[in-house]
Motif scaffolding. Structure first.
Motif, short mmCIF file in Angstrom:
data_model
loop_
_atom_site.label_atom_id
_atom_site.label_comp_id
_atom_site.label_asym_id
_atom_site.label_seq_id
_atom_site.Cartn_x
_atom_site.Cartn_y
_atom_site.Cartn_z
N ASN A 133 35.69 -93.41 -45.63
CA ASN A 133 35.05 -94.75 -45.43
C ASN A 133 34.66 -94.70 -43.93
O ASN A 133 35.21 -94.38 -42.70
N LYS A 134 33.26 -94.71 -43.47
CA LYS A 134 32.51 -94.53 -42.19
C LYS A 134 32.98 -95.71 -41.26
O LYS A 134 32.91 -95.46 -39.95
N GLU A 135 33.69 -96.54 -41.89
CA GLU A 135 34.02 -97.77 -40.84
C GLU A 135 35.29 -97.76 -40.48
O GLU A 135 35.91 -98.45 -39.52
N ASN A 136 36.09 -96.85 -40.99
CA ASN A 136 37.63 -96.66 -40.70
C ASN A 136 37.81 -96.31 -39.02
O ASN A 136 37.27 -95.30 -38.77
N LYS A 172 22.75 -93.70 -55.70
CA LYS A 172 22.11 -93.37 -54.29
C LYS A 172 21.33 -94.60 -54.00
O LYS A 172 21.20 -94.87 -52.56
N ARG A 173 20.73 -95.08 -54.92
CA ARG A 173 19.70 -96.34 -54.61
C ARG A 173 20.66 -97.34 -53.96
O ARG A 173 20.15 -98.10 -53.24
N LEU A 174 21.85 -97.51 -54.77
CA LEU A 174 22.75 -98.63 -54.41
C LEU A 174 23.39 -98.53 -52.98
O LEU A 174 23.50 -99.45 -52.25
N PHE A 175 23.82 -97.12 -52.68
CA PHE A 175 24.33 -96.79 -51.18
C PHE A 175 23.69 -95.86 -50.83
O PHE A 175 23.79 -94.40 -51.03
N PRO A 176 22.78 -96.11 -49.78
CA PRO A 176 21.92 -94.97 -49.11
C PRO A 176 22.75 -94.50 -48.13
O PRO A 176 22.69 -94.59 -46.93
N LEU A 177 23.73 -93.38 -48.49
CA LEU A 177 24.59 -92.69 -47.36
C LEU A 177 23.88 -91.76 -46.95
O LEU A 177 22.86 -91.17 -47.24
N ASP A 178 24.68 -90.97 -46.01
CA ASP A 178 23.71 -89.95 -45.36
C ASP A 178 23.81 -88.37 -45.92
O ASP A 178 23.16 -87.63 -45.64
N THR A 179 24.88 -88.47 -46.89
CA THR A 179 24.82 -87.01 -47.66
C THR A 179 24.98 -87.25 -49.10
O THR A 179 25.55 -88.57 -49.63
N SER A 184 38.59 -98.60 -52.59
CA SER A 184 39.44 -99.57 -52.11
C SER A 184 38.61 -100.25 -50.90
O SER A 184 38.95 -101.67 -50.89
N PHE A 185 37.75 -99.60 -50.17
CA PHE A 185 37.27 -100.33 -48.97
C PHE A 185 35.95 -101.14 -49.50
O PHE A 185 35.16 -101.42 -48.74
N LEU A 186 35.44 -101.01 -50.90
CA LEU A 186 34.68 -101.55 -51.19
C LEU A 186 34.92 -102.92 -51.74
O LEU A 186 35.79 -103.06 -52.35
N SER A 187 33.81 -103.93 -51.84
CA SER A 187 34.05 -104.98 -52.54
C SER A 187 34.12 -104.85 -53.98
O SER A 187 33.52 -104.00 -54.51
N GLY A 192 46.40 -99.27 -51.74
CA GLY A 192 45.61 -98.33 -50.95
C GLY A 192 44.79 -98.88 -49.77
O GLY A 192 43.80 -98.17 -49.29
N THR A 193 44.97 -100.22 -49.51
CA THR A 193 43.83 -100.69 -48.45
C THR A 193 44.66 -100.92 -47.23
O THR A 193 45.78 -100.98 -47.09
N VAL A 194 43.59 -101.18 -46.12
CA VAL A 194 44.23 -101.19 -44.94
C VAL A 194 44.17 -102.66 -44.71
O VAL A 194 43.54 -103.42 -45.70
N GLU A 195 44.86 -103.34 -43.86
CA GLU A 195 45.00 -104.85 -43.74
C GLU A 195 43.80 -105.53 -43.83
O GLU A 195 43.56 -106.71 -44.36
N LYS A 196 42.71 -105.19 -43.06
CA LYS A 196 41.31 -105.83 -43.09
C LYS A 196 40.34 -104.59 -43.59
O LYS A 196 40.13 -104.11 -42.89
N PRO A 197 40.24 -104.96 -44.85
CA PRO A 197 39.62 -103.84 -45.60
C PRO A 197 38.06 -103.77 -44.84
O PRO A 197 37.54 -104.77 -44.54
N GLN A 198 37.67 -102.52 -44.61
CA GLN A 198 36.24 -102.62 -43.99
C GLN A 198 35.26 -102.17 -44.92
O GLN A 198 35.47 -101.22 -45.84
N LYS A 199 34.68 -102.90 -45.23
CA LYS A 199 33.51 -102.76 -46.21
C LYS A 199 32.35 -102.05 -45.90
O LYS A 199 31.83 -101.86 -44.81
N ALA A 200 32.10 -100.99 -46.66
CA ALA A 200 30.91 -99.88 -46.22
C ALA A 200 29.68 -100.27 -47.25
O ALA A 200 29.76 -100.55 -48.22
N ASN A 201 28.67 -100.34 -46.50
CA ASN A 201 27.41 -100.67 -47.17
C ASN A 201 27.28 -101.89 -48.01
O ASN A 201 27.15 -101.80 -49.20
#
Lengths: 700, 54
Positions: free
Chosen positions: A79-82, A188-195, A209-212, B45-54
């Motif tokens: 997770n790049k936002e972690n 990749k089209r859905l998630f244009p990530l760096d690698t 878990s960190f995706l909606s 498995g989540t943190v308290e404030k889930p960080q959404k990526a893309n």
């Protein structure tokens, strides 16, 4: 960047934590990852004119998690936002299993993370006849490789000096499994990530878990469209990586086969023997149990005496009054009630830490797993269960060693069923009261009943484990797949640090709730709603003109207790406990046992006007208490209060009830949740109540 | 205010503080504010404030 984050990543048993301790030189703190109670170890080191934050990630074999600890690693790196995503990853390996660590390194690099490679425990390479061509390895990994020995400190300074040396750009030669090429392009089209590998991680993970939920559903749709399963993709990657490394590593890593006949194998022939292995294990367990129960005795007596003296000193030095009484009987005794567990916790964790540091703990898990798994438990559950026979508090804490969340929870919830030493004074009194002092089939009947009580605890624990296993859901399946590390002598610094952490966690974590409840119980027993409490001395003196001295004091204490809030509570719950064959005096005993089970004996002695400082193991005192209790008449039934039916009922109640607030506080601390703690209290109290009820109604 | 009354006041405050602490802890956990736990067995498995990526 002033505070770059450096993460230590590696398989279990590579000495990552020892390395972490060496780098941070104990300038560290242990907390939890937010929202979960997976331990987070973070430390600092000042070097190169900077302060680095060092994070010791939980041990993992792969970035695809199979436990909550491994989920933390995945979330931190992927997770790049972690907020804990590191600026540099140090992949820690050990010489005997380089391939697995290289795979982990490749995964981290392909995520776009800068990483260096450390071969720790380098002394073992020579011992085991292992030779590693470091320049070739550096070429393969395209990074600097460092050799360290965290036990001696070898290589640590050089490693720290090079924290800022940016590793060259990594170009992966690894080809992802071709079966998923089309699915990968769509992702990749859905998630244009760096690698590309970063995108692959999303596709192959399952639920990220960190995706909606919507994003996860989109990824699932892609997998469904191409008839792919996440587990299959992970397996394909693992097999391909392993095959691709075989050729490369053959030129880098060589091992003298003669070294297979080494110390570890020789010791395992004994410790894992199908007969001797178990004998030795139970011998060690017996030693641990004896140590917790016996060796801690002098220290606990000392602490008990110290706090008793402190309480007495406070009472005699400060002016008489409620504040002095609260200080001496509420707060000092409450703190004493927390501190008194320290010797047991220290002893237990010294043994556990030594077993872990030497590598023997893994052998214990292997030996016990097959016997405990049918009950929904784990091989490592044996330590808490056996330790619970001494005391449930350190036993519950020792369940932290169990990685699987569900098995850890089940172990924590069932451990208090084991007959702890605090139940023993109660069993001695009750068995002495209601079981005849005779022989049966050549065995002492009272002794047999005591043995049955211990067996009851074990059966209750195992039966509850089966029940809980069916109720509690688990996201992760539990498989027993682990490696048996080589035996090594313990790192005593790690042992000391582990013992300190666990002790501090109990004292400052569980201790607060124990102290609060001690104060509340003190207040309930020290105040009463009417004149009968406040003028107890006058009432007792008037009605007992022949009493004087100690006897008068004891009678006044008993009268005050009867007319305190606690006493009235005892009478208020009498209708509830009456079907179990108890009266209000036993009710007070049940309530005060909530503080600690052994308080029951002191409370009974107070209620029966004997003063509360009784040593039930002293024969003279025991005889006095027993004869007093034998002569008590239950005012509701007109029968002796302590007869066979009510005695068995009480025995069953104390066998199953969750009465020790120290254990409750420890369970709350370890589960991080009042929900499970209260469920445990409710279930155990319910089981205690109904079994006591059935026993009394059948036997009366 | 005499010495004894002051003592009773201080005792009352301390006892109320203890009650408040216990009740607060129980309420926090029952409302789930203490977060998913290591031993809860649920999907944590989540943190308290889930960080959404893309």
């Amino acid at each position: 960047m002033n505070n770059p984050i450096i993460a230590l990543l590696g398989n279990p048993n590579v000495g990552k934590t020892s390395l972490f301790n060496r780098i941070t030189k104990l300038n560290q703190k242990v907390g939890n990852y937010p929202g979960i109670t997976v331990e987070k170890r973070e430390g600092q080191v000042k070097a190169n004119n900077k302060t680095y934050r060092i994070i010791d990630l939980p041990g993992t074999y792969t970035l695809f998690p199979s436990s909550m600890d491994e989920e933390v690693v995945f979330n931190t790196l992927v997770n790049k936002e972690n907020s804990f995503r590191p600026n540099l990853v140090i992949v820690v390996a050990e010489p005997t299993n380089l391939k697995r660590s290289v795979i982990l390194y490749q995964q981290a690099r392909e995520l776009g993370l800068p990483a260096i490679f450390v071969i720790n425990m380098i002394d073992e390479a020579k011992e085991k006849g292992i030779s590693i061509d470091i320049p070739k390895l550096e070429q393969l990994l395209n990074t600097k490789v460092y050799e360290t020995n965290a036990r001696t400190g070898q290589g640590i300074d050089q490693l720290i000096k090079n924290f800022d040396a940016t590793p060259p750009m990594y170009v992966s030669k690894f080809q992802l499994p071709p079966i998923a090429n089309e699915a990968l392009e769509e992702t990749k089209r859905l998630f244009p990530l760096d690698t590309e590998y970063h995108t692959w991680q999303y596709l192959a993970k399952g639920e990220v878990s960190f995706l909606s939920k919507e994003k996860n559903d989109s990824i699932q749709q892609i997998r469904d469209k191409h008839q792919l399963k996440a587990e299959k993709l992970q397996k394909e990657e693992a097999i391909l990586r392993s095959k691709s490394l075989d050729g490369n590593l053959a030129e880098i890593y060589t091992k003298d086969d003669a070294s297979n006949k080494n110390k570890t194998n020789a010791i395992d022939k004994i410790l894992l023997h199908p007969v001797f292995g178990y004998l030795i294990f139970f011998g060690i367990l017996f030693l641990i149990f004896q140590a917790i129960y016996t060796w801690s005795g002098p220290a606990m007596d000392f602490i008990d005496g110290l706090f008793g003296d402190l309480a007495a000193y406070t009472q005699t030095t400060l002016p008489a009054g409620p504040l002095t009484d609260l200080l001496s009987n509420g707060i000092i005794k409450g703190i004493g009630g927390i501190v008194i567990f320290i010797p047991q916790i220290v002893i237990l964790y010294i043994f556990i830490s030594i077993m872990e540091e030497t590598g023997y703990m893994s052998r214990v898990v292997f030996l016990m797993d097959r016997w405990l798994r049918p009950f929904g438990l784990n091989g490592k559950s044996v330590i808490p269960l056996i330790s619970g026979v001494a005391c449930a508090v350190p036993a519950v804490m020792s369940a932290r060693n169990i990685e699987n969340a569900k098995e850890r929870l089940v172990t924590i919830l069932v451990t208090p069923f084991m007959t702890c030493s605090a139940r023993l004074p109660i069993y001695i009194v009750l068995i002495g009261l209601v079981i005849p002092d005779t022989k049966y089939a050549g065995f002492q009947l009272q002794g047999m009943v005591l043995f049955v009580m211990y067996l009851l605890g074990i059966f209750a624990a195992l039966f509850s484990a089966i029940l809980l296993t069916k109720i509690i859901k688990s996201k992760h399946k539990s498989f027993l797949i682990f490696e048996l590390p080589t035996y090594k002598s313990p790192d005593w610094k790690n042992v000391a640090l582990n013992v300190w952490e666990k002790t501090a966690s109990f004292v400052f974590g569980a201790g607060k709730i124990i102290l609060a409840i001690s104060v509340i119980l003190w207040a309930l027993g020290s105040f009463g709603p009417n004149d009968k409490f406040s003028k107890a001395k006058e009432y007792v003196t008037q009605n007992n003109p022949n009493l004087s001295g100690e006897d008068l004091d004891h009678e006044i204490s008993s009268y005050r207790l009867e007319h305190s809030f606690l006493g009235y509570l005892g009478m208020a719950i009498e209708p509830v406990v009456e079907p179990l064959g108890y009266d209000w005096k036993m009710g007070i005993g049940l309530i005060s046992s909530f503080a600690a089970r052994e308080v029951f004996v002191g409370t009974m002695a107070t209620v029966y006007s004997l003063g509360d400082e009784v040593d039930i193991e002293d024969e003279a005192t025991k005889t006095t208490v027993l004869s007093k209790m034998r002569s008590e008449i239950n005012r509701n039934t007109g029968l002796p209060a302590y007869n066979f039916a009510s005695g068995i009922s009480l025995l069953l109640f104390y066998a199953f009830a969750m009465q020790c607030m120290s254990t409750i506080a420890a369970v709350k601390r370890e589960t991080g949740s009042w929900k499970w703690t209260l469920i445990q209290v409710g279930f155990m109290t319910g089981l205690a109540y109904f079994s006591a009820l059935i026993a009394y109604q059948l036997l009366k | 205010m005499d010495n004894l009354t002051v003592q009773y006041l201080i005792v009352g405050i301390l006892v109320l503080a203890a009650v408040w602490y216990v009740v607060r802890n129980v309420r926090k956990s029952l409302k789930g504010k203490s977060g998913c736990s290591k031993g809860c067995g649920c999907s944590c498995g989540t943190v308290e404030k889930p960080q959404k990526a893309n």
